[in-house]
Motif scaffolding. Structure first.
Motif, short mmCIF file in Angstrom:
data_model
loop_
_atom_site.label_atom_id
_atom_site.label_comp_id
_atom_site.label_asym_id
_atom_site.label_seq_id
_atom_site.Cartn_x
_atom_site.Cartn_y
_atom_site.Cartn_z
N VAL A 298 0.84 -1.20 0.00
CA VAL A 298 0.00 0.00 0.00
C VAL A 298 0.87 1.25 0.00
O VAL A 298 0.63 2.20 -0.76
CB VAL A 298 -0.95 0.01 1.22
CG1 VAL A 298 -1.62 1.37 1.36
CG2 VAL A 298 -2.00 -1.08 1.08
N VAL A 301 2.54 1.70 -3.45
CA VAL A 301 1.62 2.18 -4.49
C VAL A 301 1.19 3.62 -4.22
O VAL A 301 1.19 4.45 -5.14
CB VAL A 301 0.39 1.24 -4.56
CG1 VAL A 301 -0.72 1.87 -5.40
CG2 VAL A 301 0.77 -0.12 -5.13
N CYS A 302 0.82 3.92 -2.99
CA CYS A 302 0.23 5.23 -2.68
C CYS A 302 1.27 6.32 -2.47
O CYS A 302 1.07 7.46 -2.90
CB CYS A 302 -0.65 5.13 -1.44
SG CYS A 302 -2.12 4.12 -1.66
N GLU A 303 2.36 6.01 -1.79
CA GLU A 303 3.33 7.04 -1.42
C GLU A 303 4.50 7.13 -2.40
O GLU A 303 4.98 8.22 -2.68
CB GLU A 303 3.85 6.77 -0.01
CG GLU A 303 2.75 6.82 1.06
CD GLU A 303 3.26 6.39 2.44
OE1 GLU A 303 4.50 6.32 2.61
OE2 GLU A 303 2.42 6.12 3.32
N HIS A 305 4.41 5.66 -5.50
CA HIS A 305 3.88 5.56 -6.87
C HIS A 305 4.60 4.48 -7.68
O HIS A 305 5.06 4.71 -8.80
CB HIS A 305 3.98 6.91 -7.57
CG HIS A 305 3.28 8.01 -6.83
ND1 HIS A 305 1.91 8.10 -6.74
CD2 HIS A 305 3.77 9.05 -6.09
CE1 HIS A 305 1.58 9.15 -6.01
NE2 HIS A 305 2.68 9.74 -5.60
N ASP A 330 -6.67 -2.06 0.70
CA ASP A 330 -5.76 -2.36 1.80
C ASP A 330 -6.35 -3.47 2.67
O ASP A 330 -7.43 -4.00 2.38
CB ASP A 330 -5.44 -1.10 2.61
CG ASP A 330 -6.68 -0.46 3.24
OD1 ASP A 330 -7.70 -1.16 3.40
OD2 ASP A 330 -6.62 0.74 3.58
N ILE A 336 -8.18 1.71 -2.55
CA ILE A 336 -7.22 2.81 -2.71
C ILE A 336 -6.93 3.14 -4.17
O ILE A 336 -6.44 4.23 -4.48
CB ILE A 336 -5.89 2.50 -1.99
CG1 ILE A 336 -5.27 1.21 -2.57
CG2 ILE A 336 -6.11 2.37 -0.49
CD1 ILE A 336 -3.87 0.92 -2.07
N ALA A 337 -7.23 2.20 -5.09
CA ALA A 337 -6.85 2.43 -6.48
C ALA A 337 -7.63 1.49 -7.39
O ALA A 337 -8.23 0.50 -6.95
CB ALA A 337 -5.35 2.22 -6.67
N LEU A 379 -4.81 6.20 -8.51
CA LEU A 379 -5.16 6.30 -7.10
C LEU A 379 -6.51 7.00 -6.96
O LEU A 379 -6.83 7.92 -7.71
CB LEU A 379 -4.09 7.08 -6.33
CG LEU A 379 -2.69 6.45 -6.29
CD1 LEU A 379 -1.73 7.38 -5.55
CD2 LEU A 379 -2.71 5.08 -5.66
N HIS A 381 -9.35 9.10 -4.58
CA HIS A 381 -9.46 9.99 -3.43
C HIS A 381 -10.70 9.59 -2.64
O HIS A 381 -11.74 10.27 -2.71
CB HIS A 381 -9.54 11.44 -3.87
CG HIS A 381 -8.36 11.87 -4.68
ND1 HIS A 381 -7.12 12.02 -4.13
CD2 HIS A 381 -8.21 12.16 -6.00
CE1 HIS A 381 -6.25 12.40 -5.06
NE2 HIS A 381 -6.90 12.49 -6.20
#
Length: 382
Positions: A298, A301-303, A305, A330, A336-337, A379, A381
């Protein structure tokens, strides 16, 4: 109710529509149909009067118009919008020509030329189709034509269709880099509750958080449309998040809206433009499965990229093939995506938690690919 949503939009923001050089206007079936059924000439002519005046004043106008299926109901002897896809396609096939004939006659009365542009989701999600659609629309606008866009209901399937023309309008606005998107229906604004119960109009939305706790309606009782206020709000948010302001109001307010007057609900820009393929993946793709990630994946992927690798996946569900869209969640189940997966669902269980190097050594080099490449991942929101 968030005070931001109650406050009026800055005057300059709304008034920008009055001078915008390129505008996408979407009108729904319910705004074009008569009480007796079929397309209302009075309603259609009233809208055309407004749009033709704006075109003759120098602006480029793209009209995204529903109504093909509604126009085809009466000639086929149908009382309501059919539920099965085949009859919907038949009604659209009959009705699209009738609808365009009405528009052509009405705009010709003002000396304005129109064209028909039929799109499917595939046209705005595949690079070659996207480029062709963009080139065609740009050329039509350069020639002074008002393109009239509709989903190609006659050939679209449940798997690839946009689902409604509100979101199609948002993608078209992004495609041709419009200055504003105006979504017209038979409701004059978004309210913080049922208007019949004394609810307050929401004149301005800065971000989706402004709408938390508000119940937004779906398609009405007339049975001719597919969207309702919920899809208009989603379309407005899509536009605003990609750098295009949007206004949701009624068809009766079309002239006032294009003049920049304080009508409807204004959605302020709160993001930057991004590829239309990623807009499709985030908001319109048919999600066929789910991948659940561990905490490390997670964060990657999120932080950071990064692409999604099999080592970080803990579980797989759904029935999908390589190239299908899946949701990525997650450990708590929070999505999350969305992403386009590189493997069919049957291949993934034996790959979970393993490195691509180990998989390539055991199963072959074709298993060295990412499960979802970063370029095919968006991603959310949420």
């Amino acid at each position: 109710m968030n005070s931001k949503a109650e406050a009026a939009a800055p005057a300059g923001a709304r008034q920008g529509i009055a001078t915008a050089s390129r505008i996408v206007v979407k009108v729904g079936s319910s705004s074009l149909t008569s009480v007796a059924g079929g397309i209302s000439d009075a309603a259609l002519n009233k809208l055309v009067d407004v749009l033709a005046a704006r075109r003759l004043a120098g602006s480029e106008v793209i009209l995204v118009s529903s109504g093909a299926i509604a126009a085809g109901l009466m000639p086929l002897g149908l009382a309501r919008r059919p539920k099965d896809l085949a009859t919907q396609q038949a009604a659209a096939s009959v009705g699209q020509g009738l609808l365009m004939a009405r528009y052509n006659q009405a705009f010709m009365g003002h000396g304005v030329t129109v064209s028909q542009v039929l799109l499917t989701a595939e046209d705005l999600s595949r690079r070659r189709h996207y480029v062709n659609a963009h080139r065609a629309l740009e050329r039509l606008l350069h020639l002074g034509v008002v393109p009239i866009v509709n989903e190609n209901d006659t050939v679209a399937t449940h798997e690839i269709r946009f689902g409604d023309n509100d979101r199609l309008a948002a993608l078209v606005a992004h495609l041709i880099k419009a200055d504003a998107l105006v979504l017209l229906s038979d409701v004059d604004s978004l309210y913080d509750g049922p208007p019949s119960e004394g609810a307050k109009r929401i004149s301005h939305v800065d971000s989706p958080e402004d709408l938390e706790g508000i119940v937004i309606g779906s398609a009405g009782k007339a049975g001719v449309g597919t969207g309702g206020m919920a899809t208009k709000v989603q379309a407005a948010i899509i536009a605003a998040e990609t750098g295009i302001p949007a206004l949701v109001t009624s068809t009766d307010n079309a002239a006032a809206a294009l003049a920049g007057e304080d009508v409807g609900t204004w959605f302020s820009i709160n993001g930057n433009k991004r590829p239309v393929r990623l807009l499709w993946l985030a908001h319109l793709a048919d999600i066929r499965g789910r991948l659940v990630l561990d905490d490390g994946a997670v964060r990657a992927v999120c932080e950071r990229h990064k692409s999604l690798l099999p080592a970080g996946i803990v579980s797989v569900s759904g029935d999908f093939d390589a190239g299908d869209a899946v949701e990525i969640a997650d450990l708590s189940g929070h999505v999350i995506a969305h992403g386009l997966v590189n493997y069919p669902c049957g291949d993934l269980p034996r790959m979970l938690g393993r490195s691509t190097k180990a998989l390539a050594k055991e199963l072959g080099r074709e298993y060295e690919r990412e499960v979802v490449h970063v370029d095919d991942l968006v991603l959310l929101h949420t």
